[in-house]
Scaffold this active site. Structure first.
Site, short mmCIF file in Angstrom:
data_model
loop_
_atom_site.label_atom_id
_atom_site.label_comp_id
_atom_site.label_asym_id
_atom_site.label_seq_id
_atom_site.Cartn_x
_atom_site.Cartn_y
_atom_site.Cartn_z
N SER A 506 40.23 36.40 30.22
CA SER A 506 39.77 37.52 29.39
C SER A 506 39.25 37.01 28.05
O SER A 506 38.29 36.24 28.00
CB SER A 506 40.90 38.53 29.23
OG SER A 506 40.43 39.74 28.70
N GLU A 589 36.05 41.52 40.07
CA GLU A 589 35.27 41.01 38.93
C GLU A 589 34.26 39.93 39.34
O GLU A 589 33.62 39.33 38.47
CB GLU A 589 36.22 40.45 37.86
CG GLU A 589 37.12 41.50 37.25
CD GLU A 589 37.96 40.97 36.10
OE1 GLU A 589 38.28 41.77 35.20
OE2 GLU A 589 38.29 39.77 36.09
N HIS A 617 42.04 42.53 36.90
CA HIS A 617 41.83 41.69 35.72
C HIS A 617 43.00 40.71 35.56
O HIS A 617 42.81 39.53 35.27
CB HIS A 617 41.69 42.57 34.49
CG HIS A 617 41.20 41.85 33.27
ND1 HIS A 617 39.95 41.28 33.20
CD2 HIS A 617 41.80 41.59 32.08
CE1 HIS A 617 39.79 40.71 32.01
NE2 HIS A 617 40.90 40.89 31.32
#
Length: 662
Positions: A506, A589, A617
């Site tokens: 992230s 993702e 995530h």
């Protein structure tokens, strides 16, 4: 008890009280009304079955007590978060903290029933089996007992079932591509967020009604009556008095924060000696021993210390405890504070803190086999970055390091508080790297760049954030923090500057990519867990809502002149890029990784990518977490130490990596 170094499997199988990567902020345990027992959910991952074992347990508050398991906690559930008005599963485990009934006879807790989180009840002595109380198609988001104990107050999102039916109908005609599509989602729309509805369930009759105002306040922990106009947080004491925090200047987000209470005569009293930076004050409690307050505040270098204070109006606050550890979910019980605690070499455990002396007593350690002797040596380091922020990080070294030996270095981001498990997202096994012969620098991210400007008068994050994005100021802010830590280790002769690896998920992955573009000769290998802060990944593949948000923040367009992206996007630097890059992403993702991966592949650069199905995530499946740990260890061994695992099951992996060498 073994003294062998901790392994990747040991870290995956740690027993958790709550979850260190939880975003809910919920306490991982609760205290019974008599203050003699606590209840918590004990969870352990099993990578073989790719599942979790969850058990509801109680523990008497006395030294040497052992937990009593009273119910099965069911399957693990992950949090669905409201992101830009859309409900997104983020892979973080949902809090399942049990709640005691007012008479202490029962425990209520969240457990899945037919795939939906519902409230269950079980006898606190374990003599009666658990049974569900709430029903329906909507998830229970939170709950508490009513004050009388005859009802369960709970919150759920209204209208989700009707929305599902509407989506099913829309699917027959094709979905409109709108803000419901985007990052962390499959190629179908996500559910729109819905307003929380607070309900009350009568346990005896099973009847459900809308909660009253007082019941809603009890459920949400907020005040609807008597809350000061500009309060950031507020709480009511048992005698009805209110304690609250507020900004000195309510119009400025960087304004100092003040602490206030109402006296017994109703007069407002400010703590004149309590002036905090805007994010230093963490939590307040009414002191059960008197008229004052207890509060946690961040102090020290880079706010790396947590300090517990007692303040009695009319007196100067007095410190009770100061630590670099994390204290989570703390609750008061008579003259002590009960907390879940974790340090750099101590996984989460339960402690009792004497409020008079500040001394601690161990209540329960779920991982007694994980001792500091099995982990790396940890040293807290301090330095400053180019923006003037105080930065701290942890240096982890092998226990058997020879004096003056220069080690390969791996950088882990972007928080370094509590047990040094695997960095933010838990994918880079810090102590296992140290056991393999690496130095590890776990770096805590500096505050956003705009906070370095003291005269800032911004009224909201949205107003201040464009300054972060201008000339990629905040990315440079983070990179200079990393550079400063590396320079410190080089000056001390700890590391081999030719063998430095960098990692991140992230925000940490974005910092890694920026570092690889702007300091290409600094790093010999890299691994990221989310991807990518690239031109089209952000402004096209992320969806319309993300693109509009980024545009408001000052991001350049994905069309026309792409030169502003040259300082950030790997795809715009693929021709000259040379650092071996490992990408391990969730299937949800993957689309945002393709621009970078294909650009590097086109220019025959050293890149390898793995996609994990059914992930988000934050990756939550135990088998995936162990595989990610192991592959990260293999990757850096291959590039920084020229070593290969002899396991024949990895032969294809190494054959592929050898072809990546120049």
């Amino acid at each position: 008890m073994t003294s062998q170094p901790v392994t990747a499997g040991d870290l995956v199988r740690l027993r958790d009280i709550g979850f260190s990567n939880s975003i809910s902020g919920a306490t991982p345990f609760t205290v019974d009304p008599d203050g003699r027992r606590i209840a918590f959910m004990l969870t352990r991952a099993d990578p073989v079955t790719n599942d979790y074992c969850q058990q509801l347990a109680t523990l008497e508050l006395r030294p040497g007590a052992r937990p009593q398991v009273i119910a099965d906690g069911g399957a693990l559930s992950v949090v669905t978060q409201d992101v830009r008005g859309i409900l997104i599963p983020v892979g973080v485990p949902r809090s399942a903290t049990p709640q005691w009934s007012p008479d202490g006879r029962w425990l209520a807790f969240l457990k899945q029933r037919e795939g939906v989180m519902q409230v269950w009840r079980v006898a606190a002595d374990g003599r009666e089996a658990a049974r569900y109380l709430t029903t329906g198609a909507a998830e229970v988001e939170s709950f508490v007992w009513s004050k009388s104990g005859d009802a369960i107050l709970y919150a759920t999102r209204a209208g989700l079932e009707a929305q599902k039916q509407a989506y099913a109908q829309e699917a027959r005609e094709g979905f409109t591509y709108d803000e419901r599509f985007g990052l962390n989602r499959a190629l179908e729309p996500s559910m729109r967020s819905r307003k929380m509805v607070q309900l009350a369930l009568n346990i005896a009759t099973g009847e459900t009604r809308v909660a009253t105002t007082d019941e809603r306040d009890l459920l949400t922990g907020s005040l609807s009556d008597g809350r000061p106009a500009h309060a950031l947080s507020a709480m009511r004491g048992a005698d009805g008095r209110i304690a609250w925090t507020q900004r000195q200047d309510p119009a400025r987000i960087l304004s100092p924060v003040e602490l206030w209470v109402t006296g017994r005569d109703g007069q407002r009293i400010k703590c004149d000696a309590c002036r905090f930076d805007h994010h230093d004050l963490e939590r307040i409690w009414w002191d059960p021993a008197g008229d004052g307050l207890l509060y946690f505040v961040r102090e020290g270098w880079g706010r790396s210390e947590l300090v517990l204070y007692r303040w009695v109006p009319g007196n100067v606050p007095r410190s009770i405890l100061r630590t670099e550890d994390i204290l989570t979910g703390c609750q008061l019980s008579a003259d002590r504070m009960l907390c879940a605690r974790e340090g750099s070499t101590t996984p989460r455990h339960l402690e009792s803190i004497d409020l008079a002396r500040g001394t601690s007593q161990l209540l329960f350690d779920p991982n007694p086999e994980v001792t500091p002797a099995r982990l790396g040596k940890v040293e807290r380091l301090h330095w400053k970055n180019a923006a003037g922020f105080e930065i701290f990080g942890d240096l982890i070294l092998p226990r058997d390091r020879k004096r003056d030996e220069k080690l390969p270095l791996i950088i882990v981001q972007y928080r370094t508080r509590g047990f040094l498990r695997g960095g933010t997202g838990d994918e880079y096994p810090i102590h296992v790297f140290a056991a393999r012969g690496y130095a590890v620098l776990s770096v805590d991210r500096p505050p956003p760049y705009f906070e370095s400007i003291p005269e800032g008068s911004w009224s909201s994050w949205n107003e201040a954030d464009p300054l972060n994005q201008e000339n990629w100021n905040d990315r440079r802010n983070v990179l200079s923090a990393i550079e400063g830590g590396v320079q410190l280790l080089q000056a001390r002769g700890v590391i081999d500057p030719r063998r430095i690896g960098i990692t991140g998920l992230s925000e940490g992955a974005t910092s890694t990519r920026f570092a690889l573009v702007n300091r290409p000769d600094m790093f010999a290998a890299a691994a990221i867990s989310t991807c990518c802060f690239d031109v089209r990944a952000m402004m096209v593949y992320g969806g319309t809502a993300v693109a509009e948000e980024r545009r408001r923040a000052g991001f350049p367009s994905a069309f026309g002149d792409l030169s502003p992206w040259k300082s950030l996007a790997l795809s715009e630097n693929a021709a000259t890029f040379h650092t071996p890059l490992l990408i391990q992403v969730a299937d949800a993702e993957t689309v945002t990784a393709l621009e970078t991966f294909m650009a590097l592949r086109e220019f025959k650069k050293p890149v390898d990518m793995y996609v994990f199905p059914g992930e988000f995530h934050n990756k939550w499946q135990p088998a995936h977490r162990l595989a990610i740990y192991d592959r990260n260890l293999d990757w850096f061994d291959f590039w920084l130490r020229q070593r290969e695992d002899a396991d024949q099951a990895k032969a294809a992996q190494y054959a592929r990596w050898r072809k990546l060498r120049p």
